[in-house]
Design a protein around this motif. Structure first.
Motif, PDB file in Angstrom:
ATOM      1  N   ALA A 194       0.819  -1.218   0.000  1.00 10.51           N
ATOM      2  CA  ALA A 194       0.000   0.000   0.000  1.00 10.51           C
ATOM      3  C   ALA A 194       0.850   1.265   0.000  1.00 10.51           C
ATOM      4  N   CYS A 195       2.110   1.169  -0.419  1.00  3.33           N
ATOM      5  CA  CYS A 195       2.997   2.339  -0.446  1.00  3.33           C
ATOM      6  C   CYS A 195       2.395   3.470  -1.269  1.00  3.33           C
ATOM      7  N   TYR A 196       1.737   3.135  -2.350  1.00  2.00           N
ATOM      8  CA  TYR A 196       1.149   4.189  -3.168  1.00  2.00           C
ATOM      9  C   TYR A 196      -0.370   4.135  -3.152  1.00  2.00           C
ATOM     10  N   ALA A 197      -0.901   3.855  -1.974  1.00  2.00           N
ATOM     11  CA  ALA A 197      -2.353   3.987  -1.780  1.00  2.00           C
ATOM     12  C   ALA A 197      -2.684   5.471  -1.687  1.00  2.00           C
ATOM     13  N   PRO A 198      -3.772   5.912  -2.293  1.00  2.00           N
ATOM     14  CA  PRO A 198      -4.134   7.321  -2.172  1.00  2.00           C
ATOM     15  C   PRO A 198      -4.528   7.659  -0.734  1.00  2.00           C
ATOM     16  N   LYS A 199      -4.280   8.882  -0.349  1.00  4.24           N
ATOM     17  CA  LYS A 199      -4.524   9.298   1.037  1.00  4.24           C
ATOM     18  C   LYS A 199      -5.992   9.161   1.430  1.00  4.24           C
ATOM     19  N   HIS A 251       2.122   8.336   4.544  1.00  3.91           N
ATOM     20  CA  HIS A 251       1.761   7.171   5.343  1.00  3.91           C
ATOM     21  C   HIS A 251       2.753   6.060   5.057  1.00  3.91           C
ATOM     22  N   PRO A 252       2.902   5.124   5.979  1.00  9.51           N
ATOM     23  CA  PRO A 252       3.783   3.988   5.709  1.00  9.51           C
ATOM     24  C   PRO A 252       3.135   3.049   4.702  1.00  9.51           C
ATOM     25  N   CYS A 253       3.891   2.094   4.229  1.00  6.06           N
ATOM     26  CA  CYS A 253       3.333   1.119   3.284  1.00  6.06           C
ATOM     27  C   CYS A 253       2.444   0.106   4.000  1.00  6.06           C
TER      28      CYS A 253
END
Length: 126
Positions: free
Chosen positions: A46-51, A92-94
């Protein structure tokens, strides 16, 4: 606009899914997404999950908490998320062990490979 990055394209895909859910279903707003689950089944998790979806539970196969690094460590350039603005991705963290869950990847074993290894082992000791 994505600069050839799968990470950026994937983030946009999840954002679009989020917007659809918010517009079409009333359940998201009930808890700001805390009772929803999102799947991230690749190494970067989830490193590039949208905020917008970060309150939800993330299911990943690798619990990368980014404790050693605050940037992408992937060796594959298209999965690098350093170039994605924190305005979009957030900070956020991954993986957050307080709310997320690791489900290890599973691969169906090849019975022929197992049999050949057993046969080689048996032949060695015979």
């Amino acid at each position: 606009r994505h600069q050839g990055l799968r990470s950026s394209l994937t983030l946009e895909y999840y954002q679009n899914a989020y917007y659809h859910i918010v517009e079409q279903y009333p359940y998201w707003n009930r808890s700001s997404g805390r009772d929803h689950i999102w799947f991230f089944s690749w190494d970067e998790g989830a490193c590039y999950a949208p905020k917008e979806i970060w309150n939800s539970m993330m299911l990943v196969h690798w619990g990368n908490t980014n404790t050693k690094h605050n940037h992408s460590t992937t060796a594959y350039w298209a999965d690098n998320w350093d170039k994605i603005s924190t305005q979009i991705r957030g900070i956020h963290p991954c993986f957050d062990p307080d709310k997320d869950l690791v489900l290890p990847a599973w691969k169906v074993p090849d019975a022929n490979v197992l049999a050949s290894k057993f046969w080689a082992w048996y032949s060695f000791f015979s």
